[in-house]
Scaffold this motif. Structure first.
Motif, PDB file in Angstrom:
ATOM      1  N   LYS A  48       1.041  -5.446  -6.857  1.00 36.04           N
ATOM      2  CA  LYS A  48      -0.034  -5.990  -6.329  1.00 36.04           C
ATOM      3  C   LYS A  48      -1.330  -5.837  -7.606  1.00 36.04           C
ATOM      4  CE  LYS A  48      -3.628  -5.035  -2.913  1.00 36.04           C
ATOM      5  NZ  LYS A  48      -3.867  -3.842  -1.893  1.00 36.04           N
ATOM      6  N   SER A  49      -1.060  -4.718  -8.390  1.00 35.08           N
ATOM      7  CA  SER A  49      -1.818  -4.488  -9.439  1.00 35.08           C
ATOM      8  C   SER A  49      -1.846  -5.546 -10.701  1.00 35.08           C
ATOM      9  CB  SER A  49      -1.770  -3.234 -10.071  1.00 35.08           C
ATOM     10  OG  SER A  49      -2.659  -2.962 -11.391  1.00 35.08           O
TER      11      SER A  49
ATOM     12  N   ASP B 232       0.880  -1.129  -0.002  1.00 40.03           N
ATOM     13  CA  ASP B 232       0.032  -0.043  -0.099  1.00 40.03           C
ATOM     14  C   ASP B 232       0.871   1.295  -0.044  1.00 40.03           C
ATOM     15  OD1 ASP B 232      -2.239  -1.573  -0.010  1.00 40.03           O
ATOM     16  OD2 ASP B 232      -2.224  -1.728   2.127  1.00 40.03           O
TER      17      ASP B 232
ATOM     18  N   MET C  15      -3.008  -9.405  -9.373  1.00 40.48           N
ATOM     19  CA  MET C  15      -4.588  -9.314  -9.555  1.00 40.48           C
ATOM     20  C   MET C  15      -5.187  -9.533 -10.967  1.00 40.48           C
ATOM     21  SD  MET C  15      -5.587  -7.042  -6.313  1.00 40.48           S
ATOM     22  CE  MET C  15      -7.241  -7.408  -6.572  1.00 40.48           C
ATOM     23  N   ASP C  16      -4.613  -8.554 -11.817  1.00 42.55           N
ATOM     24  CA  ASP C  16      -4.896  -8.584 -13.142  1.00 42.55           C
ATOM     25  C   ASP C  16      -4.487  -9.856 -13.980  1.00 42.55           C
ATOM     26  OD1 ASP C  16      -6.246  -7.139 -15.121  1.00 42.55           O
ATOM     27  OD2 ASP C  16      -4.759  -5.826 -15.787  1.00 42.55           O
TER      28      ASP C  16
ATOM     29  N   ARG D 178      -6.778 -12.752 -12.085  1.00 42.64           N
ATOM     30  CA  ARG D 178      -8.271 -12.324 -12.019  1.00 42.64           C
ATOM     31  C   ARG D 178      -9.413 -13.331 -12.555  1.00 42.64           C
ATOM     32  NH1 ARG D 178     -10.569  -7.591 -10.389  1.00 42.64           N
ATOM     33  NH2 ARG D 178      -8.506  -6.484 -10.694  1.00 42.64           N
TER      34      ARG D 178
ATOM     35  N   HIS E 200      -7.654   4.171 -18.114  1.00 41.28           N
ATOM     36  CA  HIS E 200      -8.637   4.176 -17.016  1.00 41.28           C
ATOM     37  C   HIS E 200      -9.867   4.960 -17.133  1.00 41.28           C
ATOM     38  CE1 HIS E 200      -5.088   3.011 -14.615  1.00 41.28           C
ATOM     39  NE2 HIS E 200      -5.990   2.873 -13.439  1.00 41.28           N
TER      40      HIS E 200
ATOM     41  N   ARG F 253       3.011  -1.715  -5.221  1.00 41.63           N
ATOM     42  CA  ARG F 253       1.792  -1.476  -5.436  1.00 41.63           C
ATOM     43  C   ARG F 253       1.446  -1.800  -6.947  1.00 41.63           C
ATOM     44  NH1 ARG F 253       0.107   4.705  -3.940  1.00 41.63           N
ATOM     45  NH2 ARG F 253       2.311   4.902  -4.886  1.00 41.63           N
ATOM     46  N   GLN F 254       2.503  -1.515  -7.873  1.00 45.06           N
ATOM     47  CA  GLN F 254       2.335  -2.291  -9.204  1.00 45.06           C
ATOM     48  C   GLN F 254       2.453  -3.760  -9.329  1.00 45.06           C
ATOM     49  OE1 GLN F 254       5.631  -0.459 -11.460  1.00 45.06           O
ATOM     50  NE2 GLN F 254       4.933  -1.632 -13.291  1.00 45.06           N
TER      51      GLN F 254
END
Length: 346
Positions: free
Chosen positions: A166-167, A157, A170-171, A174, A259, A163-164
């Motif tokens: 983690k993204s 976090d 998850m991507d 998913r 985004h 953080r990158q």
């Protein structure tokens, strides 16, 4: 880049329509590409990571000359040709042994990349852990089920690189989002495995902490005196320890473009100052400006004029009818004329 051609038949036309932008995009496919110099160990790692991504995965058998951080054009070409938004390149060298480069693309252009080196000494493949899971009676998770993610560490976090990561993970794992609506946490059969990512302890203060990748299988047991079952985690593999290497961050303009969401997917616009309570009743809130009651327009009559206002104090004498002057008359002194009669027609 691949040049656009006009479809010659209906089959080619349908294939091109599947690649067009949609309100709800398809599941991201992953492409595993062995680099110019790879190893058998990386091949086994890619096979097991591909098993977690099935059925949205494609693997190359032949080696390809791909240098992600030097020239990304070949990577973008393979991503567009195979219609894959996620690309994993496996390379092995003396300087960077057993390295996996995870790359994401947007509009067939490289969005971001992270280089992760597998620490072979502390890593174990699924085939090595199969004996322990088989002894416990644990089978592999079914194909197509989405996992639960567990991120352990405050750096996920706070630190921009983690953080990158983690993204990215998850991507990557998913899966189908429509499957999440059908199988929620209340359905025990829809949740079978957990992917855990943990930030390890760094060797020195200058080096970045390693990334620990673990996969667990859920197993439920009957609990005495309770309705909910007792859940335990059994490690099924692969168990991978990654060392973070080079990182390519996305450009701000590309982030802003990626985004953007369509208006149709945002739902109904939110109405301001309108709320609903638990019973479903609608309440509105109206904001008014400052009201100056002294300037309020009232009926223009003689009795409401300010000069007739009387505010007697405690020591003032009582006000009689004679104090209003000769013009003041009571209701009994007023002569009311009778209404005029209407003339009748002959």
């Amino acid at each position: 880049m691949i040049r656009t051609v006009k479809p010659k038949n209906a089959r080619a036309k349908r294939a091109l329509e599947k690649r067009e932008p949609k309100l709800v995009e398809n599941v991201k496919r992953a492409l595993f590409v062995p680099g110019e110099s790879s190893s058998q160990y990386l091949h086994d790692v890619c096979v097991e990571l591909g098993n977690l991504k099935k059925p949205y995965v494609k693997r190359f058998q032949r080696k390809n000359k791909v240098r992600c951080f030097e020239d990304a054009s070949s990577l973008e070409f393979l991503a567009e040709k195979n219609d894959s938004s996620l690309v994993v390149v496996a390379t092995h060298s003396k300087k960077r042994p057993h390295t996996l480069t995870f790359a994401r693309t947007f509009n067939y252009k490289v969005y971001d990349m992270v280089e992760l080196s597998v620490l072979r000494e502390s890593s174990r493949l699924m085939s090595e852990l199969r004996g322990e899971s088989a002894a416990a009676g644990i089978a592999a998770a079914q194909v197509g089920l989405n996992p639960m993610f567990s991120f352990q560490g405050a750096l996920f976090d706070t630190h921009p690189v983690y953080r990158q990561l983690k993204s990215l993970f998850m991507d990557f794992f998913r899966g189908d989002r429509a499957h999440d609506e059908q199988h929620n946490l209340q359905d025990v059969a829809g949740l079978q495995h957990v992917i855990s990512l943990t930030v390890g302890e760094p060797e020195t203060e200058e080096t970045t902490p390693p990334l620990l990748f673990r996969v667990y299988r859920l197993r439920t047991y009957r609990s005495e005196g309770q309705k909910l079952p007792r859940v335990e985690l059994v490690e099924t593999g692969p168990r991978l320890d990654f060392k973070v290497g080079r990182v390519h961050t996305p450009e701000p303009d590309l982030v802003r473009e990626a985004h953007v969401r369509a208006k149709q997917t945002l739902g109904a616009p939110q109405v301001k100052n309108v709320e609903r309570d638990s019973m479903g009743d609608k309440f509105g809130r109206v904001h008014l400006g400052k009201q100056e009651l002294m300037k309020l327009q009232t009926r223009k009559m003689k009795g409401l004029k300010s000069k007739f206002d009387q505010t007697p104090g405690e020591d003032d004498p009582e006000i009689s009818d004679d104090s209003y002057g000769e013009d003041f008359t009571t209701a009994t002194d007023i002569d009311v004329a009778p209404p005029a009669k209407k003339k009748q027609r002959k």
